[in-house]
Design a protein around this motif. Structure first.
Motif, PDB file in Angstrom:
ATOM      1  N   SER A 132      35.613  39.754  35.334  1.00 11.10           N
ATOM      2  CA  SER A 132      35.115  40.416  36.961  1.00 11.10           C
ATOM      3  C   SER A 132      36.649  40.484  37.847  1.00 11.10           C
ATOM      4  N   ALA A 133      36.875  39.530  37.708  1.00 12.50           N
ATOM      5  CA  ALA A 133      38.046  39.647  38.511  1.00 12.50           C
ATOM      6  C   ALA A 133      39.118  40.753  38.182  1.00 12.50           C
ATOM      7  N   ALA A 134      39.740  40.438  37.091  1.00 18.04           N
ATOM      8  CA  ALA A 134      39.892  42.184  36.274  1.00 18.04           C
ATOM      9  C   ALA A 134      39.653  43.566  37.134  1.00 18.04           C
ATOM     10  N   THR A 135      37.919  43.743  36.530  1.00 18.54           N
ATOM     11  CA  THR A 135      37.279  44.513  37.134  1.00 18.54           C
ATOM     12  C   THR A 135      37.692  44.641  38.435  1.00 18.54           C
ATOM     13  N   ALA A 136      37.569  43.733  39.289  1.00 17.85           N
ATOM     14  CA  ALA A 136      37.384  43.857  40.906  1.00 17.85           C
ATOM     15  C   ALA A 136      38.738  44.050  41.507  1.00 17.85           C
ATOM     16  N   LEU A 137      40.431  43.671  41.042  1.00 15.02           N
ATOM     17  CA  LEU A 137      40.903  43.801  41.338  1.00 15.02           C
ATOM     18  C   LEU A 137      41.904  45.098  41.530  1.00 15.02           C
ATOM     19  N   ARG A 138      40.864  46.000  40.016  1.00 14.17           N
ATOM     20  CA  ARG A 138      41.054  47.486  40.436  1.00 14.17           C
ATOM     21  C   ARG A 138      40.593  48.437  41.873  1.00 14.17           C
ATOM     22  N   GLY A 139      39.941  47.347  42.557  1.00 16.80           N
ATOM     23  CA  GLY A 139      38.983  47.831  43.472  1.00 16.80           C
ATOM     24  C   GLY A 139      38.023  48.594  43.132  1.00 16.80           C
ATOM     25  N   VAL A 140      37.083  48.164  42.073  1.00 20.95           N
ATOM     26  CA  VAL A 140      35.571  48.353  42.171  1.00 20.95           C
ATOM     27  C   VAL A 140      34.299  46.970  42.851  1.00 20.95           C
ATOM     28  N   ALA A 141      33.796  47.847  43.233  1.00 17.66           N
ATOM     29  CA  ALA A 141      32.872  47.452  44.060  1.00 17.66           C
ATOM     30  C   ALA A 141      32.161  45.860  43.309  1.00 17.66           C
ATOM     31  N   ILE A 142      32.472  44.920  43.132  1.00 18.53           N
ATOM     32  CA  ILE A 142      31.347  43.945  42.665  1.00 18.53           C
ATOM     33  C   ILE A 142      32.727  42.949  42.783  1.00 18.53           C
ATOM     34  N   VAL A 143      31.635  41.565  43.538  1.00 18.38           N
ATOM     35  CA  VAL A 143      32.087  40.625  43.778  1.00 18.38           C
ATOM     36  C   VAL A 143      32.563  39.343  42.737  1.00 18.38           C
ATOM     37  N   PRO A 144      33.273  38.796  42.061  1.00 22.43           N
ATOM     38  CA  PRO A 144      33.752  38.312  40.655  1.00 22.43           C
ATOM     39  C   PRO A 144      33.447  36.270  41.697  1.00 22.43           C
ATOM     40  N   GLY A 145      32.817  36.070  40.698  1.00 22.54           N
ATOM     41  CA  GLY A 145      31.509  34.198  40.606  1.00 22.54           C
ATOM     42  C   GLY A 145      32.930  33.694  40.522  1.00 22.54           C
ATOM     43  N   ASP A 146      33.899  33.548  39.057  1.00 18.54           N
ATOM     44  CA  ASP A 146      35.084  32.747  39.229  1.00 18.54           C
ATOM     45  C   ASP A 146      36.302  33.991  39.109  1.00 18.54           C
ATOM     46  N   ILE A 147      37.024  32.763  38.554  1.00 18.72           N
ATOM     47  CA  ILE A 147      38.464  33.721  38.264  1.00 18.72           C
ATOM     48  C   ILE A 147      38.985  32.924  35.849  1.00 18.72           C
ATOM     49  N   ASP A 148      38.647  34.384  35.373  1.00 18.05           N
ATOM     50  CA  ASP A 148      38.881  33.739  34.327  1.00 18.05           C
ATOM     51  C   ASP A 148      39.741  34.966  32.942  1.00 18.05           C
ATOM     52  N   ILE A 149      40.872  33.464  33.290  1.00 22.12           N
ATOM     53  CA  ILE A 149      42.773  33.543  32.651  1.00 22.12           C
ATOM     54  C   ILE A 149      42.202  33.566  30.972  1.00 22.12           C
ATOM     55  N   ALA A 150      42.864  34.494  30.294  1.00 23.86           N
ATOM     56  CA  ALA A 150      43.594  34.335  28.318  1.00 23.86           C
ATOM     57  C   ALA A 150      44.798  33.833  28.852  1.00 23.86           C
ATOM     58  N   ILE A 151      45.384  33.021  27.856  1.00 22.16           N
ATOM     59  CA  ILE A 151      46.129  32.216  27.593  1.00 22.16           C
ATOM     60  C   ILE A 151      46.961  32.421  26.533  1.00 22.16           C
ATOM     61  N   LEU A 152      47.942  33.028  25.800  1.00 28.04           N
ATOM     62  CA  LEU A 152      48.694  33.869  24.387  1.00 28.04           C
ATOM     63  C   LEU A 152      48.448  32.436  23.527  1.00 28.04           C
ATOM     64  N   THR A 153      48.975  31.295  23.622  1.00 31.89           N
ATOM     65  CA  THR A 153      49.183  30.347  22.942  1.00 31.89           C
ATOM     66  C   THR A 153      48.861  28.723  23.195  1.00 31.89           C
ATOM     67  N   ALA A 154      48.178  28.099  22.956  1.00 29.67           N
ATOM     68  CA  ALA A 154      47.376  26.412  23.113  1.00 29.67           C
ATOM     69  C   ALA A 154      48.577  25.804  23.372  1.00 29.67           C
ATOM     70  N   ASP A 155      49.102  25.675  23.481  1.00 27.52           N
ATOM     71  CA  ASP A 155      50.061  24.895  24.127  1.00 27.52           C
ATOM     72  C   ASP A 155      50.452  25.389  25.789  1.00 27.52           C
ATOM     73  N   ASP A 156      50.223  26.320  26.020  1.00 28.30           N
ATOM     74  CA  ASP A 156      50.236  27.211  27.262  1.00 28.30           C
ATOM     75  C   ASP A 156      49.271  26.788  28.071  1.00 28.30           C
ATOM     76  N   VAL A 157      48.354  26.535  27.347  1.00 34.26           N
ATOM     77  CA  VAL A 157      47.092  25.661  28.362  1.00 34.26           C
ATOM     78  C   VAL A 157      47.769  24.719  28.667  1.00 34.26           C
ATOM     79  N   ILE A 158      48.218  24.105  27.290  1.00 37.96           N
ATOM     80  CA  ILE A 158      48.330  22.469  27.838  1.00 37.96           C
ATOM     81  C   ILE A 158      49.367  21.943  28.489  1.00 37.96           C
ATOM     82  N   ARG A 159      50.338  23.321  28.613  1.00 34.03           N
ATOM     83  CA  ARG A 159      51.189  23.769  29.494  1.00 34.03           C
ATOM     84  C   ARG A 159      50.828  24.040  31.680  1.00 34.03           C
ATOM     85  N   ALA A 160      50.160  24.715  31.986  1.00 33.28           N
ATOM     86  CA  ALA A 160      49.468  24.668  32.760  1.00 33.28           C
ATOM     87  C   ALA A 160      48.361  23.970  33.521  1.00 33.28           C
ATOM     88  N   ALA A 161      48.505  23.030  32.889  1.00 33.59           N
ATOM     89  CA  ALA A 161      48.079  21.913  33.455  1.00 33.59           C
ATOM     90  C   ALA A 161      49.129  21.267  34.431  1.00 33.59           C
TER      91      ALA A 161
END
Length: 209
Positions: free
Chosen positions: A28-57
């Motif tokens: 929903s955050a990706a949709t709302a960022l384009r100006g669509v009239a919805i309010v995101p309840g959270d922020i969902d993000i895909a990470i390309l590699t498993a190691d990068d999820v660990i690096r994000a921490a």
């Protein structure tokens, strides 16, 4: 754009971009960022590699607390990434997840890498690395936001029968700018994953007829 979710998104983007982590905004955050009239309840993000999820921490605000929770293959509702347990790894239904959850400025932010061999060659949101090749860079409070293509999101909405969100999305975007070949492929690939998927007239009228 002065909403709480957007300022949280900009804060997360600054850290992920600074850490050179390959990521993509979803949901929903990706949709709302384009100006669509919805309010995101959270922020969902895909990470390309498993190691990068660990690096994000290592770059996101991870508290130094004890008390890691046993996942049992699922994510407990009260679990957050900590120094003691920065990510959860689990494998439901032939997929392997590397998952992290944070609260940034009071907004829930979830990051995941999903290794799903069955859909690796499909243009589907969330689980297929192929979508990363089609990312669109948007802006939020001065930060670059790699974002899932709206065409792929529409296919997800169709599969989930989110008619109200489809209507809001079509009303909030310039349909003349849609990449119709990408939309057709996203819907076709979603149909191969969800047999019997019916495309509503509102989506067909975008140029699929």
């Amino acid at each position: 754009m002065g909403t709480l979710w957007s300022t949280a998104l900009a804060s997360v983007a600054e850290k992920l971009n600074g850490g050179r982590i390959e990521w993509m905004l979803l949901g929903s955050a990706a949709t709302a960022l384009r100006g669509v009239a919805i309010v995101p309840g959270d922020i969902d993000i895909a990470i390309l590699t498993a190691d990068d999820v660990i690096r994000a921490a290592g770059v996101l605000p991870t508290p130094d607390v004890l008390g890691a929770v046993e996942s049992g293959g699922f994510v407990p509702a009260d679990w957050i990434s900590t120094v003691a347990e920065p990510v959860l790894q689990f494998a439901p239904a032939g997929e392997r997840w590397t998952f992290g959850r944070w609260y940034v400025q009071g907004v829930k932010v979830e990051l995941a890498h999903i290794d799903a061999p069955a859909v690796a060659g499909l243009m589907v949101e969330t689980r297929a690395p192929l979508v990363f090749q089609e990312r669109e860079t948007l802006r939020c409070h001065g930060q670059s936001i790699p974002t899932v293509p709206i065409e792929v999101q529409l296919a997800t909405m169709v599969a989930r029968q989110q008619d109200a969100r489809i209507d809001a999305t079509i009303a909030g975007i310039d349909s003349a700018l849609l990449d119709l070949p990408l939309l057709r492929r996203a819907i076709r690939d979603k149909q191969s994953e969800v047999p019997g998927l019916a495309v509503p007239e509102s989506v067909q009228s975008l140029g699929l007829n």
